[in-house]
Design a protein around this motif. Sequence first.
Motif, PDB file in Angstrom:
ATOM      1  N   GLY A  19     -25.200  92.586 -35.761  1.00 19.46           N
ATOM      2  CA  GLY A  19     -25.410  92.630 -37.211  1.00 19.46           C
ATOM      3  C   GLY A  19     -25.056  91.295 -37.829  1.00 19.46           C
ATOM      4  N   HIS A  20     -25.714  90.960 -38.931  1.00 13.13           N
ATOM      5  CA  HIS A  20     -25.470  89.640 -39.530  1.00 13.13           C
ATOM      6  C   HIS A  20     -24.539  89.683 -40.747  1.00 13.13           C
ATOM      7  CE1 HIS A  20     -28.112  90.127 -43.068  1.00 13.13           C
ATOM      8  NE2 HIS A  20     -28.870  90.859 -42.276  1.00 13.13           N
ATOM      9  N   ILE A  21     -24.177  90.860 -41.209  1.00 13.31           N
ATOM     10  CA  ILE A  21     -23.221  90.946 -42.323  1.00 13.31           C
ATOM     11  C   ILE A  21     -21.850  90.497 -41.825  1.00 13.31           C
ATOM     12  CG2 ILE A  21     -21.942  92.521 -43.835  1.00 13.31           C
ATOM     13  CD1 ILE A  21     -24.514  94.104 -44.205  1.00 13.31           C
ATOM     14  N   THR A  22     -21.279  89.517 -42.506  1.00 14.04           N
ATOM     15  CA  THR A  22     -19.979  88.967 -42.108  1.00 14.04           C
ATOM     16  C   THR A  22     -18.846  89.457 -42.995  1.00 14.04           C
ATOM     17  OG1 THR A  22     -20.343  87.014 -43.507  1.00 14.04           O
ATOM     18  CG2 THR A  22     -21.016  86.858 -41.192  1.00 14.04           C
ATOM     19  N   HIS A  23     -19.159  89.687 -44.293  1.00 15.23           N
ATOM     20  CA  HIS A  23     -18.138  90.075 -45.273  1.00 15.23           C
ATOM     21  C   HIS A  23     -18.499  91.418 -45.908  1.00 15.23           C
ATOM     22  CE1 HIS A  23     -17.347  85.782 -44.912  1.00 15.23           C
ATOM     23  NE2 HIS A  23     -16.204  85.944 -45.553  1.00 15.23           N
ATOM     24  N   VAL A  24     -17.521  92.304 -45.965  1.00 16.89           N
ATOM     25  CA  VAL A  24     -17.701  93.589 -46.639  1.00 16.89           C
ATOM     26  C   VAL A  24     -16.709  93.647 -47.791  1.00 16.89           C
ATOM     27  CG1 VAL A  24     -17.658  96.093 -46.425  1.00 16.89           C
ATOM     28  CG2 VAL A  24     -18.468  94.675 -44.506  1.00 16.89           C
ATOM     29  N   LEU A  25     -17.239  93.643 -49.005  1.00 16.69           N
ATOM     30  CA  LEU A  25     -16.427  93.641 -50.223  1.00 16.69           C
ATOM     31  C   LEU A  25     -16.423  95.057 -50.793  1.00 16.69           C
ATOM     32  CD1 LEU A  25     -16.961  90.656 -49.696  1.00 16.69           C
ATOM     33  CD2 LEU A  25     -17.449  90.345 -52.131  1.00 16.69           C
ATOM     34  N   LEU A  26     -15.244  95.596 -51.013  1.00 16.19           N
ATOM     35  CA  LEU A  26     -15.116  96.992 -51.412  1.00 16.19           C
ATOM     36  C   LEU A  26     -14.267  97.140 -52.667  1.00 16.19           C
ATOM     37  CD1 LEU A  26     -14.382  98.339 -47.833  1.00 16.19           C
ATOM     38  CD2 LEU A  26     -16.509  98.674 -49.103  1.00 16.19           C
ATOM     39  N   ASP A 111     -12.406 106.038 -41.645  1.00 17.16           N
ATOM     40  CA  ASP A 111     -13.300 105.923 -40.489  1.00 17.16           C
ATOM     41  C   ASP A 111     -14.134 104.648 -40.610  1.00 17.16           C
ATOM     42  OD1 ASP A 111     -12.408 108.414 -39.608  1.00 17.16           O
ATOM     43  OD2 ASP A 111     -14.029 109.490 -40.622  1.00 17.16           O
ATOM     44  N   PHE A 112     -14.669 104.414 -41.799  1.00 17.95           N
ATOM     45  CA  PHE A 112     -15.494 103.241 -42.063  1.00 17.95           C
ATOM     46  C   PHE A 112     -14.681 101.956 -41.909  1.00 17.95           C
ATOM     47  CE2 PHE A 112     -17.431 100.344 -45.342  1.00 17.95           C
ATOM     48  CZ  PHE A 112     -18.609 100.083 -44.646  1.00 17.95           C
ATOM     49  N   LEU A 113     -13.497 101.932 -42.490  1.00 17.07           N
ATOM     50  CA  LEU A 113     -12.649 100.744 -42.424  1.00 17.07           C
ATOM     51  C   LEU A 113     -12.234 100.426 -40.980  1.00 17.07           C
ATOM     52  CD1 LEU A 113     -10.376 101.389 -45.538  1.00 17.07           C
ATOM     53  CD2 LEU A 113     -12.126  99.619 -45.316  1.00 17.07           C
ATOM     54  N   LYS A 114     -11.944 101.446 -40.214  1.00 15.97           N
ATOM     55  CA  LYS A 114     -11.540 101.239 -38.820  1.00 15.97           C
ATOM     56  C   LYS A 114     -12.654 100.591 -38.004  1.00 15.97           C
ATOM     57  CE  LYS A 114      -8.143 104.973 -38.611  1.00 15.97           C
ATOM     58  NZ  LYS A 114      -7.863 106.354 -38.133  1.00 15.97           N
ATOM     59  N   VAL A 115     -13.890 101.022 -38.241  1.00 14.42           N
ATOM     60  CA  VAL A 115     -15.018 100.432 -37.508  1.00 14.42           C
ATOM     61  C   VAL A 115     -15.243  98.988 -37.955  1.00 14.42           C
ATOM     62  CG1 VAL A 115     -17.453 100.640 -36.917  1.00 14.42           C
ATOM     63  CG2 VAL A 115     -16.093 102.691 -37.243  1.00 14.42           C
ATOM     64  N   LEU A 116     -15.086  98.727 -39.248  1.00 14.55           N
ATOM     65  CA  LEU A 116     -15.223  97.352 -39.737  1.00 14.55           C
ATOM     66  C   LEU A 116     -14.243  96.416 -39.040  1.00 14.55           C
ATOM     67  CD1 LEU A 116     -15.571  97.876 -43.612  1.00 14.55           C
ATOM     68  CD2 LEU A 116     -17.387  97.225 -42.006  1.00 14.55           C
ATOM     69  N   ILE A 117     -13.007  96.863 -38.914  1.00 17.07           N
ATOM     70  CA  ILE A 117     -11.980  96.055 -38.251  1.00 17.07           C
ATOM     71  C   ILE A 117     -12.331  95.866 -36.781  1.00 17.07           C
ATOM     72  CG2 ILE A 117      -9.552  95.941 -37.593  1.00 17.07           C
ATOM     73  CD1 ILE A 117     -10.137  95.463 -40.595  1.00 17.07           C
ATOM     74  N   LYS A 118     -12.754  96.932 -36.135  1.00 17.95           N
ATOM     75  CA  LYS A 118     -13.108  96.872 -34.716  1.00 17.95           C
ATOM     76  C   LYS A 118     -14.259  95.905 -34.483  1.00 17.95           C
ATOM     77  CE  LYS A 118     -14.365  99.832 -30.807  1.00 17.95           C
ATOM     78  NZ  LYS A 118     -14.685 101.228 -30.375  1.00 17.95           N
ATOM     79  N   ARG A 119     -15.211  95.864 -35.438  1.00 14.08           N
ATOM     80  CA  ARG A 119     -16.371  94.976 -35.296  1.00 14.08           C
ATOM     81  C   ARG A 119     -16.101  93.578 -35.862  1.00 14.08           C
ATOM     82  NH1 ARG A 119     -21.138  97.999 -34.327  1.00 14.08           N
ATOM     83  NH2 ARG A 119     -20.466  99.943 -33.309  1.00 14.08           N
ATOM     84  N   LYS A 120     -14.870  93.343 -36.232  1.00 17.17           N
ATOM     85  CA  LYS A 120     -14.411  92.019 -36.688  1.00 17.17           C
ATOM     86  C   LYS A 120     -15.130  91.509 -37.941  1.00 17.17           C
ATOM     87  CE  LYS A 120     -13.004  90.698 -32.003  1.00 17.17           C
ATOM     88  NZ  LYS A 120     -11.642  91.208 -32.235  1.00 17.17           N
ATOM     89  N   LYS A 121     -15.384  92.402 -38.870  1.00 18.80           N
ATOM     90  CA  LYS A 121     -15.922  92.015 -40.168  1.00 18.80           C
ATOM     91  C   LYS A 121     -14.770  91.563 -41.063  1.00 18.80           C
ATOM     92  CE  LYS A 121     -19.976  93.520 -38.850  1.00 18.80           C
ATOM     93  NZ  LYS A 121     -21.111  92.610 -38.583  1.00 18.80           N
ATOM     94  N   GLN A 122     -15.058  90.671 -41.995  1.00 16.74           N
ATOM     95  CA  GLN A 122     -14.078  90.290 -43.007  1.00 16.74           C
ATOM     96  C   GLN A 122     -14.103  91.355 -44.099  1.00 16.74           C
ATOM     97  OE1 GLN A 122     -11.866  87.443 -43.306  1.00 16.74           O
ATOM     98  NE2 GLN A 122     -12.286  87.614 -41.106  1.00 16.74           N
ATOM     99  N   GLN A 171     -16.716  81.015 -53.814  1.00 20.12           N
ATOM    100  CA  GLN A 171     -15.941  79.805 -53.525  1.00 20.12           C
ATOM    101  C   GLN A 171     -14.653  80.137 -52.781  1.00 20.12           C
ATOM    102  OE1 GLN A 171     -15.419  78.064 -57.416  1.00 20.12           O
ATOM    103  NE2 GLN A 171     -17.422  77.060 -57.405  1.00 20.12           N
ATOM    104  N   THR A 172     -14.031  81.255 -53.149  1.00 21.62           N
ATOM    105  CA  THR A 172     -12.771  81.671 -52.521  1.00 21.62           C
ATOM    106  C   THR A 172     -12.967  82.150 -51.094  1.00 21.62           C
ATOM    107  OG1 THR A 172     -11.829  82.312 -54.668  1.00 21.62           O
ATOM    108  CG2 THR A 172     -10.817  83.272 -52.705  1.00 21.62           C
ATOM    109  N   LEU A 173     -14.028  82.937 -50.869  1.00 19.72           N
ATOM    110  CA  LEU A 173     -14.223  83.576 -49.571  1.00 19.72           C
ATOM    111  C   LEU A 173     -15.152  82.803 -48.642  1.00 19.72           C
ATOM    112  CD1 LEU A 173     -14.624  87.250 -50.875  1.00 19.72           C
ATOM    113  CD2 LEU A 173     -12.571  86.218 -49.865  1.00 19.72           C
ATOM    114  N   GLY A 174     -15.991  81.957 -49.211  1.00 22.67           N
ATOM    115  CA  GLY A 174     -16.886  81.142 -48.398  1.00 22.67           C
ATOM    116  C   GLY A 174     -17.998  81.916 -47.720  1.00 22.67           C
ATOM    117  N   PHE A 175     -18.501  82.963 -48.350  1.00 22.88           N
ATOM    118  CA  PHE A 175     -19.553  83.756 -47.733  1.00 22.88           C
ATOM    119  C   PHE A 175     -20.955  83.248 -48.085  1.00 22.88           C
ATOM    120  CE2 PHE A 175     -18.340  86.239 -51.633  1.00 22.88           C
ATOM    121  CZ  PHE A 175     -19.515  86.065 -52.354  1.00 22.88           C
ATOM    122  N   ASN A 176     -21.911  83.659 -47.267  1.00 19.23           N
ATOM    123  CA  ASN A 176     -23.336  83.477 -47.553  1.00 19.23           C
ATOM    124  C   ASN A 176     -23.813  84.746 -48.254  1.00 19.23           C
ATOM    125  OD1 ASN A 176     -26.240  83.538 -47.298  1.00 19.23           O
ATOM    126  ND2 ASN A 176     -26.081  81.938 -45.739  1.00 19.23           N
TER     127      ASN A 176
END
Length: 231
Positions: A19-26, A111-122, A171-176
């Motif tokens: 997957g190409h999503i690098t940052h998940v903002l919640l 459940d969602f947050l745990k998978v995000l961490i496991k998949r190394k998303k920011q 600017q703070t997070l440096g995401f695309n």
Amino acid sequence: MSIQEVRAALWGDEKNPHGHITHVLLDMDGTLIDKYFDDYFWKHLVPQIYSEKQDISFGKATEQILALYKHHEGTLNWTDIDFWSEQLGLDIPALKEQVRHLVDVHPHVEDFLKVLIKRKKQVVLTTNAHYKTIAFKMKKTALGKYFDKVITSVDMGVPKEYEGFWINAQQTLGFNKKDVLFIDDTLEVARSAASYGLRYVLLKNMASSREITTNNSELLSIDNFSELLPE
């Protein structure tokens, strides 16, 4: 765009296995945490205590307080509990502690947050909430361990409803912009993020477990975080 496309961008598919999503903002209140607590607190408990303190009817207290809420909506004062303590002459943090048992996490959020961490998303908590409110909610829910960073409207200098928030957040997070997923329960905020150019913006329905909300046709939405879990 469909939920399946969001999942593919988040978790991967045959073309892109990671997957190409690098940052998940919640967002926090209404998105991750049941908004029933805030609805009850600000629309019932605060007017009730204020009416007793001012020796006026509950109806009159509610009328006065709702007018104040409306006046400051969309400003940094809106979620500043120190501001409201001063304005109303009430100890807002202490009152929140009295009803802390009402704070609850929406289904499948962890459940969602745990998978995000496991998949190394920011994973970034992205909220208008005051830092005292964040600390209070994180202590009650134990969600804080899942976030790489917390950014607030105070940090960014403007609420999420305005473009300036997203300029400063990038600017703070440096995401695309094309590699970000943002989820919020407030339509105006979701519109702001989409208008700024964030590629994946979802609206969280059912912000409060006690209030049924209809699907919004303008933006892609979810009722439950189970919809985003990998298959």
